[in-house]
Motif scaffolding. Sequence first.
Motif, mmCIF file in Angstrom:
data_model
loop_
_atom_site.group_PDB
_atom_site.id
_atom_site.type_symbol
_atom_site.label_atom_id
_atom_site.label_comp_id
_atom_site.label_asym_id
_atom_site.label_seq_id
_atom_site.Cartn_x
_atom_site.Cartn_y
_atom_site.Cartn_z
ATOM 1 N N THR A 130 -0.932 11.212 -7.690
ATOM 2 C CA THR A 130 -1.532 11.604 -6.409
ATOM 3 C C THR A 130 -1.832 10.385 -5.550
ATOM 4 O O THR A 130 -1.538 10.361 -4.346
ATOM 5 C CB THR A 130 -2.821 12.407 -6.663
ATOM 6 O OG1 THR A 130 -2.519 13.558 -7.439
ATOM 7 C CG2 THR A 130 -3.448 12.841 -5.341
ATOM 8 N N VAL A 131 -2.432 9.361 -6.143
ATOM 9 C CA VAL A 131 -2.764 8.144 -5.396
ATOM 10 C C VAL A 131 -1.490 7.423 -4.959
ATOM 11 O O VAL A 131 -1.455 6.792 -3.888
ATOM 12 C CB VAL A 131 -3.650 7.221 -6.254
ATOM 13 C CG1 VAL A 131 -3.822 5.855 -5.588
ATOM 14 C CG2 VAL A 131 -5.018 7.865 -6.475
ATOM 15 N N ALA A 132 -0.424 7.540 -5.755
ATOM 16 C CA ALA A 132 0.818 6.855 -5.407
ATOM 17 C C ALA A 132 1.458 7.410 -4.139
ATOM 18 O O ALA A 132 2.162 6.685 -3.427
ATOM 19 C CB ALA A 132 1.806 6.961 -6.574
ATOM 20 N N VAL A 133 1.210 8.677 -3.818
ATOM 21 C CA VAL A 133 1.833 9.278 -2.634
ATOM 22 C C VAL A 133 1.344 8.626 -1.341
ATOM 23 O O VAL A 133 2.168 8.230 -0.500
ATOM 24 C CB VAL A 133 1.593 10.806 -2.621
ATOM 25 C CG1 VAL A 133 2.093 11.412 -1.309
ATOM 26 C CG2 VAL A 133 2.304 11.469 -3.796
ATOM 27 N N PRO A 134 0.021 8.469 -1.088
ATOM 28 C CA PRO A 134 -0.409 7.772 0.126
ATOM 29 C C PRO A 134 0.052 6.312 0.170
ATOM 30 O O PRO A 134 0.350 5.791 1.254
ATOM 31 C CB PRO A 134 -1.941 7.868 0.072
ATOM 32 C CG PRO A 134 -2.221 9.052 -0.781
ATOM 33 C CD PRO A 134 -1.128 9.052 -1.803
ATOM 34 N N VAL A 135 0.077 5.655 -0.988
ATOM 35 C CA VAL A 135 0.568 4.277 -1.016
ATOM 36 C C VAL A 135 2.037 4.240 -0.610
ATOM 37 O O VAL A 135 2.474 3.354 0.144
ATOM 38 C CB VAL A 135 0.366 3.653 -2.408
ATOM 39 C CG1 VAL A 135 0.953 2.248 -2.461
ATOM 40 C CG2 VAL A 135 -1.123 3.603 -2.759
ATOM 41 N N LEU A 136 2.814 5.215 -1.090
ATOM 42 C CA LEU A 136 4.215 5.320 -0.691
ATOM 43 C C LEU A 136 4.333 5.603 0.803
ATOM 44 O O LEU A 136 5.222 5.079 1.482
ATOM 45 C CB LEU A 136 4.907 6.424 -1.492
ATOM 46 C CG LEU A 136 6.385 6.697 -1.152
ATOM 47 C CD1 LEU A 136 7.229 5.455 -1.438
ATOM 48 C CD2 LEU A 136 6.898 7.901 -1.936
ATOM 49 N N ALA A 137 3.425 6.428 1.333
ATOM 50 C CA ALA A 137 3.425 6.724 2.766
ATOM 51 C C ALA A 137 3.169 5.458 3.577
ATOM 52 O O ALA A 137 3.801 5.237 4.625
ATOM 53 C CB ALA A 137 2.375 7.783 3.085
ATOM 54 N N PHE A 138 2.258 4.622 3.114
ATOM 55 C CA PHE A 138 2.007 3.341 3.790
ATOM 56 C C PHE A 138 3.262 2.486 3.798
ATOM 57 O O PHE A 138 3.636 1.899 4.824
ATOM 58 C CB PHE A 138 0.864 2.598 3.091
ATOM 59 C CG PHE A 138 0.696 1.173 3.547
ATOM 60 C CD1 PHE A 138 0.031 0.891 4.727
ATOM 61 C CD2 PHE A 138 1.213 0.125 2.806
ATOM 62 C CE1 PHE A 138 -0.119 -0.422 5.172
ATOM 63 C CE2 PHE A 138 1.074 -1.192 3.228
ATOM 64 C CZ PHE A 138 0.400 -1.455 4.419
ATOM 65 N N SER A 139 3.937 2.403 2.659
ATOM 66 C CA SER A 139 5.143 1.594 2.558
ATOM 67 C C SER A 139 6.250 2.131 3.459
ATOM 68 O O SER A 139 6.910 1.365 4.175
ATOM 69 C CB SER A 139 5.616 1.559 1.102
ATOM 70 O OG SER A 139 6.812 0.818 0.967
ATOM 71 N N CYS A 140 6.453 3.448 3.454
ATOM 72 C CA CYS A 140 7.498 4.042 4.296
ATOM 73 C C CYS A 140 7.187 3.857 5.773
ATOM 74 O O CYS A 140 8.083 3.558 6.575
ATOM 75 C CB CYS A 140 7.640 5.529 3.978
ATOM 76 S SG CYS A 140 8.319 5.878 2.337
ATOM 77 N N GLY A 141 5.925 4.030 6.137
ATOM 78 C CA GLY A 141 5.551 3.834 7.527
ATOM 79 C C GLY A 141 5.786 2.411 7.989
ATOM 80 O O GLY A 141 6.322 2.175 9.081
ATOM 81 N N SER A 142 5.410 1.465 7.166
ATOM 82 C CA SER A 142 5.615 0.062 7.521
ATOM 83 C C SER A 142 7.105 -0.282 7.585
ATOM 84 O O SER A 142 7.532 -1.071 8.428
ATOM 85 C CB SER A 142 4.920 -0.840 6.490
ATOM 86 O OG SER A 142 3.536 -0.570 6.437
ATOM 87 N N PHE A 143 7.906 0.344 6.714
ATOM 88 C CA PHE A 143 9.337 0.043 6.666
ATOM 89 C C PHE A 143 10.046 0.473 7.945
ATOM 90 O O PHE A 143 10.977 -0.203 8.417
ATOM 91 C CB PHE A 143 9.968 0.737 5.459
ATOM 92 C CG PHE A 143 11.432 0.439 5.279
ATOM 93 C CD1 PHE A 143 11.843 -0.782 4.759
ATOM 94 C CD2 PHE A 143 12.398 1.376 5.631
ATOM 95 C CE1 PHE A 143 13.190 -1.065 4.600
ATOM 96 C CE2 PHE A 143 13.746 1.102 5.474
ATOM 97 C CZ PHE A 143 14.143 -0.125 4.957
ATOM 98 N N VAL A 144 9.630 1.597 8.532
ATOM 99 C CA VAL A 144 10.267 2.090 9.757
ATOM 100 C C VAL A 144 9.468 1.682 10.997
ATOM 101 O O VAL A 144 9.648 2.232 12.072
ATOM 102 C CB VAL A 144 10.432 3.626 9.716
ATOM 103 C CG1 VAL A 144 11.318 4.038 8.572
ATOM 104 C CG2 VAL A 144 9.083 4.319 9.640
#
Length: 501
Positions: A228-242
Motif C-alpha cells: 500500500t505504501v509503495a503505491v504513493p511512492v510509485l506515484a511520486f516517481s511516475c509524476g516526477s518522470f513525466v
Amino acid sequence: MIGQEEGVAQELSVVLGFVAAVLLISVLAVRVSVRLGFPSLVLYLAIGVLLGEAGIGIEFENAALTESLGLAALVLILTEGGLTTRWSEVRQSLWPGIVLSTVAVAVSIAVTGAALHLIFDFDWRVALLWGAVLASTDAAAVFSVLRNISVSRRLVGALELESGMNDAGAYLVVVLLASGSTASWIDPFFALYELIGGGLIGVGLGWIGAHALRRSALPATGLYPLATVAVPVLAFSCGSFVHASGLLAAYVAALVLGNSKLPHRTDTLSFAEGLGWLSQIGLFVLLGLFMSPERLLDAVVPGIVAGLVVTFLARPISVAVSLTPFRVPWREQAFLSWAGLRGAVPIVLAMIPLTEGVPGAEKLVDAVFVLVIVLTIVQGSTLPVFARVLGLAKGSSTREVDVDAAPLDELGAVLLTFTVPGGSKMHGVYLSELRLPVGATVSLLVRHGVGHTPALTTRLQEADQLLVVATEQARSLTERRIRAVDRAGRFAKWRGETGDE
C-alpha cells in the motif's frame, strides 16, 4: 582480514546503537511536546542541533543529500497523511482546501516577495524565492497541535487538504526561481500541467492499487501495508518522470487508497502512521544536524522580520482572498490564518536554492530555520487559546464527544469509542434514550476503570467510556446521533439538533 571485519562490525554496532538511542529519545519527546502544547518538531530540531558541531561534534554539511533525504521523507509524510484522511470528513472542505493550496500560495508568494523587496531591498527574484519557500504550511506541525483542539471538522478538513496539497505548488515555484531561467508566459501553463498531471496520476495509480490489493492474495499479512505504501511512492516517481507534480501525485494516491476498502486496513494505517513518525523524526533531526548555531545569530533579524510578514500580512491576505468567495466567517478565516504553521517543508525547500548555488541561499536557510522555531513555539502554544477567544472551541467544562474508529474489514463493521465529557447533556440519559440507529449497539461501558455490559436501563454518567459496534452503513448516523445527544440531551431530535458538524 578478520580484524577488519571485526572493526566494521563494531563500527556498525555503534552506529545502530546511536540511531536507536536517538529514536527512543525522539519518541519520548512526543509526550513532552503534548504536555507543552506545541509540535514535537522543535524538540527534534533541538536534538539534531545537539548532535551537530555545537554539541557532540558531528559535522554534516551536505546540502544535496539533505535535500534528497528531505524530499523522500516528505513523500512518506504525505503518504501517511493521505492514507489516514477520511474523505467523508474533508469532502465538504474540498474546494476551500484546493483554493488554499493554489490561490493562497500564489498570493502569499506575491505579498511576501513584495514586502521583503521593500524592507531588505532584495532583488525581485530573490524576494519571490523567499516568498515561495515560506508559502507552504506543514501538515505534521499543524495536526500535532490541532489534535488537542476541538474545532469543527470543516476547519480541520480545510487545513488538512491545504497542508497536504500546497507543497506541490510551492515546490514548483521554488525550483523555477532557483534555476535562474528567464520567466516566460508559458510558465503558468506548465505549472498548471504539473498540478493537473500529478493529480490525475495520483487518482489513477491509487485506483489501480486499491483494485489490485483487493483482488490479490499475498502470502503474509505484513505485505499488504508494504504494498500500500509503495503505491504513493510509485506515484511520486511516475509524476516526477513525466515532469508532473510528484508530491501531489503521492498525496492524492494515498488519499484514494485510504478511502478504499483495502484488505487489512487497520494494520496498513498503523504501519503508515509509524512510518510517518519515523520520517518526521529522521527529517527534523537531520535538518537540526545540518544547521550551524554560529550562523543562526546573523539570521535572527531577517528570520523574525520574514516571519512577521508571513504571519501578519501574507497569510491573512491569502486566506481572505481565497475564502471570502466561499462566505467563510471572519472568525474562521482568522483561525485558519493563525493555524498556518511552518515546519520542515520550508527548510527542505530552502535547500533547493542552496544546492543550485543561488547567491544568499545560505542566509535564506538560516533565516527559515529561525523563523520555523519561533513561529512554531508562538503559534503552536497560543492556537488553543486563540480558538477559544474566537468562539470556535469549547472550554474544558463542556467538550464535543471525540469519536474514534477501528475498522473490522471482514465483518464490514467498525468499533466506535467515545467518552462522556464533563458538562455533556448526555449525563443522566438512559441507554435506551440514546436511540442509536439500526445496525449500531453499545457493547461495553467502562466506569471508574471497571468494564460492564450495559442494559437499556443503564444511566450514563460523566467520564463513562463506551464501545459501540456499528456497520459501515450506520457509522455516519451513529456518530451524528452521539453528537446530537451530547449537545442537546435525550430530546435532541425535538430540539432540532441533528449532530451535524
